[in-house]
Design a protein around this motif. Structure first.
Motif, PDB file in Angstrom:
ATOM      1  N   VAL A   1     -66.020 -30.274  28.095  1.00 50.17           N
ATOM      2  CA  VAL A   1     -66.928 -30.898  27.127  1.00 50.17           C
ATOM      3  C   VAL A   1     -67.783 -29.830  26.443  1.00 50.17           C
ATOM      4  O   VAL A   1     -68.051 -29.900  25.242  1.00 50.17           O
ATOM      5  CB  VAL A   1     -67.832 -31.939  27.825  1.00 50.17           C
ATOM      6  N   LEU A   2     -68.210 -28.824  27.201  1.00 54.73           N
ATOM      7  CA  LEU A   2     -69.106 -27.802  26.645  1.00 54.73           C
ATOM      8  C   LEU A   2     -68.376 -26.515  26.279  1.00 54.73           C
ATOM      9  O   LEU A   2     -68.882 -25.727  25.475  1.00 54.73           O
ATOM     10  CB  LEU A   2     -70.219 -27.477  27.652  1.00 54.73           C
ATOM     11  N   GLN A   3     -67.222 -26.275  26.896  1.00 52.24           N
ATOM     12  CA  GLN A   3     -66.558 -24.987  26.679  1.00 52.24           C
ATOM     13  C   GLN A   3     -65.071 -25.095  27.004  1.00 52.24           C
ATOM     14  O   GLN A   3     -64.709 -25.604  28.067  1.00 52.24           O
ATOM     15  CB  GLN A   3     -67.231 -23.969  27.619  1.00 52.24           C
ATOM     16  N   ARG A   4     -64.221 -24.626  26.098  1.00 56.08           N
ATOM     17  CA  ARG A   4     -62.776 -24.606  26.346  1.00 56.08           C
ATOM     18  C   ARG A   4     -62.311 -23.153  26.327  1.00 56.08           C
ATOM     19  O   ARG A   4     -62.024 -22.586  25.267  1.00 56.08           O
ATOM     20  CB  ARG A   4     -62.049 -25.482  25.320  1.00 56.08           C
ATOM     21  N   PRO A   5     -62.270 -22.532  27.513  1.00 55.46           N
ATOM     22  CA  PRO A   5     -62.006 -21.087  27.593  1.00 55.46           C
ATOM     23  C   PRO A   5     -60.701 -20.658  26.923  1.00 55.46           C
ATOM     24  O   PRO A   5     -60.590 -19.533  26.463  1.00 55.46           O
ATOM     25  CB  PRO A   5     -61.975 -20.822  29.101  1.00 55.46           C
ATOM     26  N   ARG A   6     -59.713 -21.548  26.873  1.00 56.33           N
ATOM     27  CA  ARG A   6     -58.447 -21.218  26.211  1.00 56.33           C
ATOM     28  C   ARG A   6     -58.696 -20.768  24.769  1.00 56.33           C
ATOM     29  O   ARG A   6     -58.048 -19.869  24.261  1.00 56.33           O
ATOM     30  CB  ARG A   6     -57.537 -22.454  26.254  1.00 56.33           C
ATOM     31  N   GLU A   7     -59.657 -21.423  24.120  1.00 59.22           N
ATOM     32  CA  GLU A   7     -59.963 -21.089  22.718  1.00 59.22           C
ATOM     33  C   GLU A   7     -60.610 -19.714  22.592  1.00 59.22           C
ATOM     34  O   GLU A   7     -60.741 -19.189  21.501  1.00 59.22           O
ATOM     35  CB  GLU A   7     -60.885 -22.156  22.113  1.00 59.22           C
ATOM     36  N   HIS A   8     -61.055 -19.162  23.731  1.00 55.10           N
ATOM     37  CA  HIS A   8     -61.688 -17.834  23.721  1.00 55.10           C
ATOM     38  C   HIS A   8     -60.787 -16.775  24.334  1.00 55.10           C
ATOM     39  O   HIS A   8     -61.249 -15.679  24.640  1.00 55.10           O
ATOM     40  CB  HIS A   8     -63.026 -17.884  24.471  1.00 55.10           C
ATOM     41  N   GLY A   9     -59.527 -17.120  24.581  1.00 49.71           N
ATOM     42  CA  GLY A   9     -58.584 -16.107  25.031  1.00 49.71           C
ATOM     43  C   GLY A   9     -58.274 -16.128  26.518  1.00 49.71           C
ATOM     44  O   GLY A   9     -57.554 -15.247  26.999  1.00 49.71           O
ATOM     45  N   ALA A  10     -58.800 -17.107  27.273  1.00 46.25           N
ATOM     46  CA  ALA A  10     -58.456 -17.196  28.698  1.00 46.25           C
ATOM     47  C   ALA A  10     -57.030 -17.730  28.839  1.00 46.25           C
ATOM     48  O   ALA A  10     -56.629 -18.636  28.107  1.00 46.25           O
ATOM     49  CB  ALA A  10     -59.424 -18.114  29.429  1.00 46.25           C
ATOM     50  N   ARG A  11     -56.277 -17.168  29.784  1.00 44.37           N
ATOM     51  CA  ARG A  11     -54.920 -17.688  30.007  1.00 44.37           C
ATOM     52  C   ARG A  11     -54.918 -18.764  31.101  1.00 44.37           C
ATOM     53  O   ARG A  11     -54.139 -19.704  31.053  1.00 44.37           O
ATOM     54  CB  ARG A  11     -53.972 -16.536  30.367  1.00 44.37           C
ATOM     55  N   PHE A  12     -55.807 -18.605  32.105  1.00 49.57           N
ATOM     56  CA  PHE A  12     -55.887 -19.594  33.192  1.00 49.57           C
ATOM     57  C   PHE A  12     -57.299 -20.187  33.213  1.00 49.57           C
ATOM     58  O   PHE A  12     -58.276 -19.445  33.237  1.00 49.57           O
ATOM     59  CB  PHE A  12     -55.634 -18.947  34.558  1.00 49.57           C
ATOM     60  N   VAL A  13     -57.379 -21.512  33.243  1.00 48.54           N
ATOM     61  CA  VAL A  13     -58.681 -22.186  33.339  1.00 48.54           C
ATOM     62  C   VAL A  13     -58.700 -22.970  34.643  1.00 48.54           C
ATOM     63  O   VAL A  13     -57.867 -23.856  34.857  1.00 48.54           O
ATOM     64  CB  VAL A  13     -58.920 -23.125  32.140  1.00 48.54           C
ATOM     65  N   LEU A  14     -59.644 -22.611  35.505  1.00 50.32           N
ATOM     66  CA  LEU A  14     -59.701 -23.208  36.847  1.00 50.32           C
ATOM     67  C   LEU A  14     -60.837 -24.222  36.930  1.00 50.32           C
ATOM     68  O   LEU A  14     -61.901 -24.006  36.350  1.00 50.32           O
ATOM     69  CB  LEU A  14     -59.950 -22.086  37.860  1.00 50.32           C
ATOM     70  N   HIS A  15     -60.570 -25.311  37.644  1.00 45.59           N
ATOM     71  CA  HIS A  15     -61.633 -26.278  37.929  1.00 45.59           C
ATOM     72  C   HIS A  15     -61.637 -26.650  39.397  1.00 45.59           C
ATOM     73  O   HIS A  15     -60.580 -26.942  39.956  1.00 45.59           O
ATOM     74  CB  HIS A  15     -61.399 -27.603  37.178  1.00 45.59           C
ATOM     75  N   SER A  16     -62.826 -26.712  39.971  1.00 45.67           N
ATOM     76  CA  SER A  16     -62.989 -27.525  41.152  1.00 45.67           C
ATOM     77  C   SER A  16     -63.179 -28.929  40.597  1.00 45.67           C
ATOM     78  O   SER A  16     -64.256 -29.273  40.101  1.00 45.67           O
ATOM     79  CB  SER A  16     -64.215 -27.101  41.957  1.00 45.67           C
ATOM     80  N   ALA A  17     -62.116 -29.740  40.646  1.00 41.81           N
ATOM     81  CA  ALA A  17     -62.168 -31.098  40.092  1.00 41.81           C
ATOM     82  C   ALA A  17     -63.103 -31.985  40.907  1.00 41.81           C
ATOM     83  O   ALA A  17     -63.515 -33.057  40.463  1.00 41.81           O
ATOM     84  CB  ALA A  17     -60.762 -31.695  40.058  1.00 41.81           C
ATOM     85  N   THR A  18     -63.413 -31.493  42.117  1.00 43.08           N
ATOM     86  CA  THR A  18     -64.362 -32.143  43.018  1.00 43.08           C
ATOM     87  C   THR A  18     -65.713 -32.397  42.337  1.00 43.08           C
ATOM     88  O   THR A  18     -66.443 -33.301  42.730  1.00 43.08           O
ATOM     89  CB  THR A  18     -64.602 -31.199  44.223  1.00 43.08           C
ATOM     90  N   LYS A  19     -66.020 -31.586  41.360  1.00 48.07           N
ATOM     91  CA  LYS A  19     -67.364 -31.598  40.782  1.00 48.07           C
ATOM     92  C   LYS A  19     -67.425 -32.558  39.578  1.00 48.07           C
ATOM     93  O   LYS A  19     -67.368 -33.747  39.760  1.00 48.07           O
ATOM     94  CB  LYS A  19     -67.764 -30.173  40.430  1.00 48.07           C
ATOM     95  N   TYR A  20     -67.505 -32.040  38.358  1.00 41.52           N
ATOM     96  CA  TYR A  20     -67.710 -32.924  37.203  1.00 41.52           C
ATOM     97  C   TYR A  20     -66.502 -33.787  36.859  1.00 41.52           C
ATOM     98  O   TYR A  20     -66.654 -34.902  36.369  1.00 41.52           O
ATOM     99  CB  TYR A  20     -68.126 -32.113  35.971  1.00 41.52           C
ATOM    100  N   LEU A  21     -65.275 -33.282  37.052  1.00 46.44           N
ATOM    101  CA  LEU A  21     -64.116 -34.058  36.621  1.00 46.44           C
ATOM    102  C   LEU A  21     -64.056 -35.371  37.397  1.00 46.44           C
ATOM    103  O   LEU A  21     -63.905 -36.440  36.809  1.00 46.44           O
ATOM    104  CB  LEU A  21     -62.818 -33.255  36.783  1.00 46.44           C
TER     105      LEU A  21
END
Ligand SMILES: *Cc1c(COP(=O)(O)O)cnc(C)c1O
Length: 404
Positions: free
Chosen positions: A207-227
């Protein structure tokens, strides 16, 4: 062709992920596009561990194909450690929100990070460049050498020099757990050159940041949290290109760190309210930040430029008194739930990091980390204000319960 509605409600295959309007729509519809045609409204929860098939010759060929490529199986599922339709819906939805080709879900955030490291070390790459602070257990997994990784800790400016021919990836968290320190993702991605950048996006959420758009190849989440968002499901996910997703699926199949279908169901459901939760919780957090910053009992407040619902602050007096003084706010580790949680990183979330390394990461012993929920801001402030005053008696020690 991608027929999901964009912000304006017209199909747009090219730029569906950029605006927040589209994000809110994807949060509710991604991963569920086929439901109406199936005569369904809510996503089905498929708990099967196995699936019948009378064509074992054909199944054998499909399994060969999966083992060789890691490509998502076409046709019906085979066995729950390979894939699961409910989990697949969550993966599809999260990939859409992060603007990546694919996503692969795991049993927890740590299982997801482990799979990334295993996939890279299978390619002979065991060196990791990382910026502190990271979530305590991520720091521990890298520096403890449990998976045979070797880590070089650096600040963002040192990344280009720290990268070696055997560097598997560069890892950053922004805003970081627990100090909310931010890094400039565009600059970091440039410094990485050809080495993949892994961004832990747990705190910001797509919602606040999409790292892919800034050049990250892997985006990790602890889905335990906000998702998940409700404190009742453990999960992790990596959003990435399809090529790496195939490596991750093969690792997941062989090592078994799968997300349970019920967790996949709850995570998909959690995504629908992610944009509203983050927006509302962030507004409350910003107001609490304003009040904390003006309070003489608070010596420092850390709040990301990006915004968000996480607040970190340092207190003049004993931080443990604040933890024992809250009543409405829950004194507990973890974050991202609908209710407000507070914890002392030096004692809990980052306890496993050596004291010297905590200090190097800017984690003061006076620091408290608060995850702001959906409660009324005045009720939260009243609770914080009383806890900060140190006037509340310590709670009774926990009683033994009869049933264990
Ligand atoms: C909690 C957390 C993790 C680990 O996730 P689990 O789901 O607990 O395994 C990783 N990164 C960050 C930033 C976290 O907050």
């Amino acid at each position: 062709m991608d027929t999901t509605p964009s912000a304006s409600g017209t199909p747009d295959a090219q730029a569906p992920y950029r605006t927040t309007g589209a994000l809110a729509t994807h949060a509710v519809h991604a991963g569920r596009e086929d439901l109406a045609a199936l005569g369904l409204h809510a996503a089905p929860l498929d708990l099967s561990t196995t699936y019948p098939s009378s064509d074992s010759r054909g199944e054998g060929l499909r399994l060969d194909e999966f083992a060789a490529t890691g490509a998502q199986l076409e046709g019906p599922p085979v066995y729950a450690r390979l894939d699961n339709p409910t989990v697949g819906r969550f993966e599809q939805a999260l990939a859409r929100l992060e603007g990546t080709e694919s996503a692969v879900a795991f049993a927890s955030g740590m299982a997801a990070l482990t799979a990334v490291l295993l996939a890279r070390s299978a390619a002979g790459l065991r060196h990791v460049v990382a910026v502190r602070p990271l979530y305590g257990c991520s720091d521990h997994l890298l520096s403890g050498g449990l998976l045979g990784t070797e880590v070089t800790w650096t600040d963002p400016e040192g990344i280009a020099d720290a990268v070696r021919p055997d560097t598997a990836l560069v890892m950053v968290e922004t805003p970081a757990n627990p100090t909310l320190a931010e890094v400039d993702l565009d600059a970091v991605a440039r410094a990485c050159g050809r080495v993949p950048l892994l961004v832990d996006n747990t705190f910001a959420t797509p919602v606040l940041q999409r790292p892919r758009e800034h050049g990250a190849r892997f985006v990790l989440h602890s889905a335990t949290k906000y998702l998940g968002g409700h404190g009742d499901v453990l999960g992790g996910v990596v959003a990435c290109d399809e090529e790496f997703a195939r490596d991750l699926r093969r690792i997941r199949f062989a090592t078994g760190g799968v997300l349970h279908p019920l967790a996949g169901y709850l995570l998909l459901r959690g995504l629908s309210t992610l944009p509203v939760r983050v927006k509302e919780q962030s507004a409350t957090a910003a107001e609490l930040v304003r009040r904390l910053a003006a309070d003489p009992r608070v010596t420092a407040v850390h709040y990301p430029r990006l915004g968000g619902a996480m607040v970190a602050f340092e207190v003049r007096d004993d931080p443990h008194e604040v933890i024992s003084g809250v009543r409405l706010i829950t004194p507990a580790v973890s974050l991202g739930s609908v209710d407000t949680l507070i914890q002392h990183p030096g004692s809990i979330s980052h306890r496993i990091v050596a004291a010297g390394d905590r200090a190097a990461g800017g984690i003061s012993e006076k620091l408290l980390r608060m995850s702001v929920g959906l409660e009324d801001v005045e009720d939260l402030w009243q609770d914080l204000d009383l806890a900060l005053s140190g006037l509340r008696p310590r709670p009774e020690p926990r009683r033994e319960t009869a049933v264990r």
